[in-house]
Design a protein around this motif. Structure first.
Motif, PDB file in Angstrom:
ATOM      1  N   UNK A   1       0.920  -1.483   0.096  1.00 14.59           N
ATOM      2  CA  UNK A   1      -0.136  -0.321   0.168  1.00 14.59           C
ATOM      3  C   UNK A   1       0.488   0.858   0.214  1.00 14.59           C
ATOM      4  N   UNK A   2       0.567   2.076  -1.084  1.00 10.21           N
ATOM      5  CA  UNK A   2       1.395   3.572  -0.725  1.00 10.21           C
ATOM      6  C   UNK A   2       0.461   4.586  -0.086  1.00 10.21           C
ATOM      7  N   UNK A   3       1.870   4.405   0.774  1.00 13.58           N
ATOM      8  CA  UNK A   3       0.959   5.362   2.231  1.00 13.58           C
ATOM      9  C   UNK A   3       1.047   6.677   2.405  1.00 13.58           C
ATOM     10  N   UNK A   4       1.928   6.629   1.386  1.00 16.12           N
ATOM     11  CA  UNK A   4       2.327   8.683   1.524  1.00 16.12           C
ATOM     12  C   UNK A   4       2.861   9.053  -0.261  1.00 16.12           C
ATOM     13  N   UNK A   5       2.631  10.097  -1.183  1.00 14.86           N
ATOM     14  CA  UNK A   5       3.107  10.474  -2.404  1.00 14.86           C
ATOM     15  C   UNK A   5       3.874  11.491  -1.853  1.00 14.86           C
ATOM     16  N   UNK A   6       5.070  11.607  -2.556  1.00 19.10           N
ATOM     17  CA  UNK A   6       5.805  13.229  -2.441  1.00 19.10           C
ATOM     18  C   UNK A   6       6.145  13.696  -3.609  1.00 19.10           C
ATOM     19  N   UNK A   7       6.895  15.443  -4.153  1.00 14.77           N
ATOM     20  CA  UNK A   7       7.179  15.735  -4.270  1.00 14.77           C
ATOM     21  C   UNK A   7       8.672  15.964  -4.627  1.00 14.77           C
ATOM     22  N   UNK A   8       9.446  16.275  -5.176  1.00 14.64           N
ATOM     23  CA  UNK A   8      10.801  15.932  -4.769  1.00 14.64           C
ATOM     24  C   UNK A   8      11.404  17.503  -5.291  1.00 14.64           C
ATOM     25  N   UNK A   9      12.135  18.729  -3.824  1.00 12.81           N
ATOM     26  CA  UNK A   9      13.191  19.472  -4.324  1.00 12.81           C
ATOM     27  C   UNK A   9      13.990  18.928  -3.863  1.00 12.81           C
ATOM     28  N   UNK A  10      14.872  18.746  -4.821  1.00  7.74           N
ATOM     29  CA  UNK A  10      16.565  18.148  -3.905  1.00  7.74           C
ATOM     30  C   UNK A  10      16.099  16.433  -3.187  1.00  7.74           C
ATOM     31  N   UNK A  11      16.322  17.055  -1.692  1.00 11.66           N
ATOM     32  CA  UNK A  11      16.477  16.604  -0.659  1.00 11.66           C
ATOM     33  C   UNK A  11      14.970  16.722   0.241  1.00 11.66           C
ATOM     34  N   UNK A  12      13.880  17.725  -0.247  1.00 11.64           N
ATOM     35  CA  UNK A  12      12.799  18.393   0.050  1.00 11.64           C
ATOM     36  C   UNK A  12      11.898  17.507  -0.551  1.00 11.64           C
ATOM     37  N   UNK A  13      11.047  16.432   0.005  1.00  7.56           N
ATOM     38  CA  UNK A  13      10.250  15.902   0.087  1.00  7.56           C
ATOM     39  C   UNK A  13       8.066  16.876   0.633  1.00  7.56           C
ATOM     40  N   UNK A  14       7.962  17.610  -0.096  1.00  2.90           N
ATOM     41  CA  UNK A  14       6.595  17.844  -0.489  1.00  2.90           C
ATOM     42  C   UNK A  14       5.313  16.828  -0.359  1.00  2.90           C
TER      43      UNK A  14
ATOM     44  N   UNK B   1      -1.711  13.602  -5.352  1.00  7.95           N
ATOM     45  CA  UNK B   1      -1.688  12.105  -6.939  1.00  7.95           C
ATOM     46  C   UNK B   1      -0.816  12.278  -7.852  1.00  7.95           C
ATOM     47  N   UNK B   2      -0.686  11.807  -8.281  1.00 13.94           N
ATOM     48  CA  UNK B   2       0.485  11.658  -9.107  1.00 13.94           C
ATOM     49  C   UNK B   2      -0.367  11.286 -10.837  1.00 13.94           C
ATOM     50  N   UNK B   3       0.113  11.507 -11.905  1.00  9.42           N
ATOM     51  CA  UNK B   3      -0.850  11.253 -12.922  1.00  9.42           C
ATOM     52  C   UNK B   3       0.604  11.125 -13.882  1.00  9.42           C
ATOM     53  N   UNK B   4      -0.436  10.912 -15.156  1.00  7.60           N
ATOM     54  CA  UNK B   4       0.763  10.170 -16.386  1.00  7.60           C
ATOM     55  C   UNK B   4       1.593  11.346 -16.386  1.00  7.60           C
ATOM     56  N   UNK B   5       2.962  11.002 -16.363  1.00  4.91           N
ATOM     57  CA  UNK B   5       4.648  11.633 -17.170  1.00  4.91           C
ATOM     58  C   UNK B   5       5.323  12.802 -15.449  1.00  4.91           C
ATOM     59  N   UNK B   6       4.240  12.290 -14.041  1.00  3.53           N
ATOM     60  CA  UNK B   6       5.009  13.086 -13.295  1.00  3.53           C
ATOM     61  C   UNK B   6       5.563  12.424 -12.972  1.00  3.53           C
ATOM     62  N   UNK B   7       6.667  12.865 -12.062  1.00  2.74           N
ATOM     63  CA  UNK B   7       7.637  11.764 -10.676  1.00  2.74           C
ATOM     64  C   UNK B   7       7.464  12.439  -9.312  1.00  2.74           C
ATOM     65  N   UNK B   8       7.999  10.982  -8.920  1.00  7.23           N
ATOM     66  CA  UNK B   8       7.332  11.302  -7.455  1.00  7.23           C
ATOM     67  C   UNK B   8       7.810  10.574  -6.496  1.00  7.23           C
ATOM     68  N   UNK B   9       7.669  10.947  -5.506  1.00  7.37           N
ATOM     69  CA  UNK B   9       8.459   9.334  -4.271  1.00  7.37           C
ATOM     70  C   UNK B   9       7.154   9.101  -3.565  1.00  7.37           C
ATOM     71  N   UNK B  10       8.491   7.532  -3.240  1.00  2.00           N
ATOM     72  CA  UNK B  10       6.819   7.020  -2.536  1.00  2.00           C
ATOM     73  C   UNK B  10       8.485   6.450  -1.648  1.00  2.00           C
ATOM     74  N   UNK B  11       7.630   6.101  -0.490  1.00  2.00           N
ATOM     75  CA  UNK B  11       8.777   6.169   1.622  1.00  2.00           C
ATOM     76  C   UNK B  11       8.393   4.377   1.442  1.00  2.00           C
ATOM     77  N   UNK B  12       8.973   4.035   2.984  1.00  2.00           N
ATOM     78  CA  UNK B  12       9.112   2.999   3.429  1.00  2.00           C
ATOM     79  C   UNK B  12       8.760   1.794   2.876  1.00  2.00           C
ATOM     80  N   UNK B  13       9.394   2.018   1.723  1.00  2.00           N
ATOM     81  CA  UNK B  13       8.947   0.694   1.310  1.00  2.00           C
ATOM     82  C   UNK B  13       9.742  -0.425   0.432  1.00  2.00           C
ATOM     83  N   UNK B  14      10.175  -1.394   1.705  1.00  2.00           N
ATOM     84  CA  UNK B  14      11.395  -2.106   1.487  1.00  2.00           C
ATOM     85  C   UNK B  14      11.146  -2.970   0.132  1.00  2.00           C
ATOM     86  N   UNK B  15       9.547  -3.326  -0.370  1.00  2.00           N
ATOM     87  CA  UNK B  15       9.681  -3.566  -1.832  1.00  2.00           C
ATOM     88  C   UNK B  15      10.679  -3.284  -2.988  1.00  2.00           C
TER      89      UNK B  15
END
Length: 682
Positions: A334-347, A351-365
């Motif tokens: 399960x995706x717990x949180x989505x973030x947009x990245x500005x270097x190390x800063x996560x906002x 949601x994130x749709x086609x073409x977008x870049x995002x970060x998913x955290x705490x997923x060991x798999x």
């Protein structure tokens, strides 16, 4: 959520010192994404946030930044420029629609820039060239444009031109005025662009040839097609230091750089039954309501947030609570949180749709290059593998403090997860942990990170060369093991024969005992004794291969016949046979493919000859480069990378793969045998 047509993603590649990180700072400030520009020297930039990057003043890994302008969201991917970090730079290609190759106007086209243009072409990405530092002293921009066209084709055309000695830049596509520029003219540059663009569209060509003046806005679709088909490579001029050309660069990105709908499609493939050789191209829909497909192009391990997967969504929509599968995994996460990245800063984002870049955290798999999907049947979908250079430089590492072995294994696993150019091996023969990377600089940064971030001290040395031993003659061996120590004794006697096998056939054990002279229950013990020698060596301490052992006779004792006795007797009989079979040491031979500038071919061939290498074939590559195929002993290549860099001015590269084993020279055999001190356990 931003729609695909309002997205732009550019990967900035180029040689170290071209100014990619500083360029991104200048763009972010101009776009209002950050209040003031940071400095590489002071370690305050958005993209160089790793402590070692700050300390050394250069990028060492892929970083993501973004800004918005006129309703368009732009993702920028900053990449390291040293060839040693090529794995990180290549990873950016699969997250971008456009590759912007940044060139230092003072230095001209350097090796990483050449590779970046070739990599982008291979991955079917749109390309542009950004010439930075146009205000520096002793730059010859007209000559640089000619150099670009000679190296990459006449389709490299300026879309703007520097003016006032590089203090400003004049647009040549939308601007039809007569501004004065430092070289060429706006009218000539505009005409060259229009003529290049209309060539991809017959109707536009006909209108142009009839003398019609075509408005720049009417050329948009043809412009995008020219980028897709590699028929146009725009050249833009900037000074990241002064800001000259930055506004024009942003305007170009927003108005003319391709969106995900306008660039070439991502290189998704279906692998039926997991078979990459049967790969079939797969087109994505870029539809936000379709089933989800996203690609992991960066993994980072944060001490507080755990494993962070940076993904580009290509189809469907990701939201918190989305259930996803990673590659061929059967269990969803399960995706717990989505973030947009500005270097190390996560906002956080919703949601994130086609073409977008995002970060998913705490997923060991999550692993690098995994395809994330929300339908189990999509487990057969993969991204076409990246051509990451073979990791040719290796170091064996060993902890300085006893008890840290498990910690070392865990840290190496984390580092390999973050770095697609790093490979970790555990050599079962030498019992060494070996890290392999793109070069000495690459691995020195890995060792620094282990020490600074993870507080682990290790020793390192070149990996042990995996020599082997074999025999050249058939022979027989015999040993009687008899031991009495007051109580029950030990007794076992073994007769065996050995014979050489063809190279690469390994080992065969044959039980030819008749009449039960060695009871069947003890035959495995004899084989175990033989295999102890196979693993530990008999001549120089290296594994023995390519021979057959036949046990044909022996004796036992009704009371003292024991398993341990036959293990010892089997080992000693085998050693006895090898001593008569003219044993020898084999050295590993590798196949090399060396890519060098044409003018360096003689020096490189000479260097290979000094290393007992044999050139098997020479061919031509792109951009004035040649390939040399050769065979050479692995033991002679420890410092080859450094010598190759020296000979070719940093432009040479090579890959190697294991070929086979051949007899080592007599002096090597003698030295290895003399250094071997067998242990007698009796």
């Amino acid at each position: 959520m931003t729609t695909p047509q309002d997205l732009r993603t550019l990967a900035l590649l180029g040689h170290a010192g071209a100014g990619k990180t500083t360029l991104i700072e200048s763009v972010l400030v101009s776009a209002g994404a950050i209040p003031q520009a940071g400095s590489v020297d002071r370690g305050t930039t958005v993209c160089d946030y790793d402590p070692l990057e700050k300390e050394h003043g250069h990028s060492a890994k892929l970083a993501v930044a973004n800004f918005e302008r006129a309703g368009t969201l732009v993702h920028l991917l900053d990449t390291p420029g040293f060839p040693d970090f090529a794995g990180q730079a290549l990873a950016a290609l699969d997250a971008a629609d456009t590759v912007a190759t940044v060139i230092n106007a003072q230095n001209g086209i350097e090796i990483t820039a050449r590779r970046a243009m070739l990599w982008a072409q291979t991955r079917k990405l749109c390309r542009l060239v950004v010439v930075n530092k146009i205000d520096a002293e002793r730059v010859n921009l007209p000559a640089l444009v000619e150099e670009l066209q000679a190296a990459f084709g006449r389709e490299c055309l300026p879309i703007n031109l520097p003016a006032d000695g590089g203090r400003r830049v004049v647009d040549c596509f939308f601007n039809l005025g007569g501004d004065t520029t430092d070289f060429s003219s706006v009218a000539d540059a505009h005409r060259a662009l229009v003529e290049q663009v209309v060539e991809v569209d017959e109707a536009l060509t006909e209108r142009y040839l009839e003398g019609e003046e075509i408005a720049p806005e009417a050329l948009h679709d043809a412009f995008e097609r020219a980028l897709r088909e590699d028929h146009l490579v725009p050249v833009l001029f900037v000074s990241a230091r002064t800001g000259a050309g930055i506004a024009e660069l942003i305007d170009f990105i927003v108005r003319l750089a391709p969106s995900p709908l306008e660039g070439n499609p991502p290189l998704f493939e279906k692998w039926p039954g997991g078979n990459a050789d049967a790969a079939e191209p797969l087109a994505v829909s870029h539809d936000s309501s379709d089933h989800a497909l996203a690609h992991v192009f960066k993994v980072e391990v944060d001490p507080y947030m755990g494993k962070i997967g940076v993904v580009r969504v290509l189809q469907g929509t990701l939201t918190p609570d989305t259930q996803l599968y990673a590659g061929e995994a059967r269990k969803a996460f399960r995706v717990a949180h989505l973030f947009r990245m500005q270097g190390k800063q996560l906002t956080p984002i919703d949601r994130a749709g086609p073409g977008e870049i995002c970060a998913i955290t705490k997923i060991d798999d999550i692993t690098f290059d995994a395809v994330l999907h929300d339908a189990p049947e999509d487990a057969v979908i993969h991204f076409r593998p990246l051509p990451i250079p073979h990791a040719v430089y290796g170091l064996a590492v060993r902890v300085k403090r006893r008890g840290d072995e498990q910690k070392l294994a865990e840290i190496l696993h984390r580092l390999a997860a973050e770095d697609p150019g790093l490979h970790v091996e555990h050599d079962l023969t030498t019992h060494e942990a070996v890290i392999r990377g793109q070069g000495e600089l690459h691995l020195s940064r890995i060792l620094e990170k282990m020490r600074a971030q993870y507080k682990l001290e290790v020793d390192s040395h070149p990996p042990t060369i995996p020599y082997r031993e074999t025999i050249t003659l058939a022979a027989e061996g015999h040993h009687r093991h008899k031991k009495q120590s007051g109580g029950a004794g030990q007794f076992g006697e073994v007769y065996l024969k050995i014979a050489p096998l063809a190279r690469g056939e390994g080992f065969r054990f044959v039980d030819a005992v008749k009449g039960g002279t060695i009871p069947g229950v003890f035959i495995p013990a004899v084989e175990k004794g033989v295999r102890e020698v196979l693993g530990g060596g008999a001549i120089a301490g290296f594994p023995v291969q390519d021979l057959e052992v036949t046990v044909y006779d022996g004796k036992t004792h009704p009371v003292d016949g024991k398993e341990v006795a036959f293990i010892t007797a089997g080992r000693k009989a085998f050693l006895d046979a090898i001593s008569k079979a003219r044993g020898m040491v084999l050295e590993p031979i590798v196949n090399l493919e060396v890519t060098v500038p044409e003018m360096a071919i003689g020096d490189v061939n000479g260097e290979l000859a000094l290393r007992r290498g044999q050139v098997t074939q020479t061919g031509t590559a792109r951009g004035g480069m040649v390939t040399i195929n050769a065979r050479a002993p692995l033991a002679e290549l420890n410092d080859f990378q450094g010598r190759l860099k020296s000979i070719t001015g940093g432009q040479g590269s090579y890959t190697l793969e294991m070929a086979d084993y051949e007899p080592a020279p007599p002096n090597v055999q003698q030295a290895l045998s003399a250094a071997f001190k067998p242990v007698d356990d009796e």
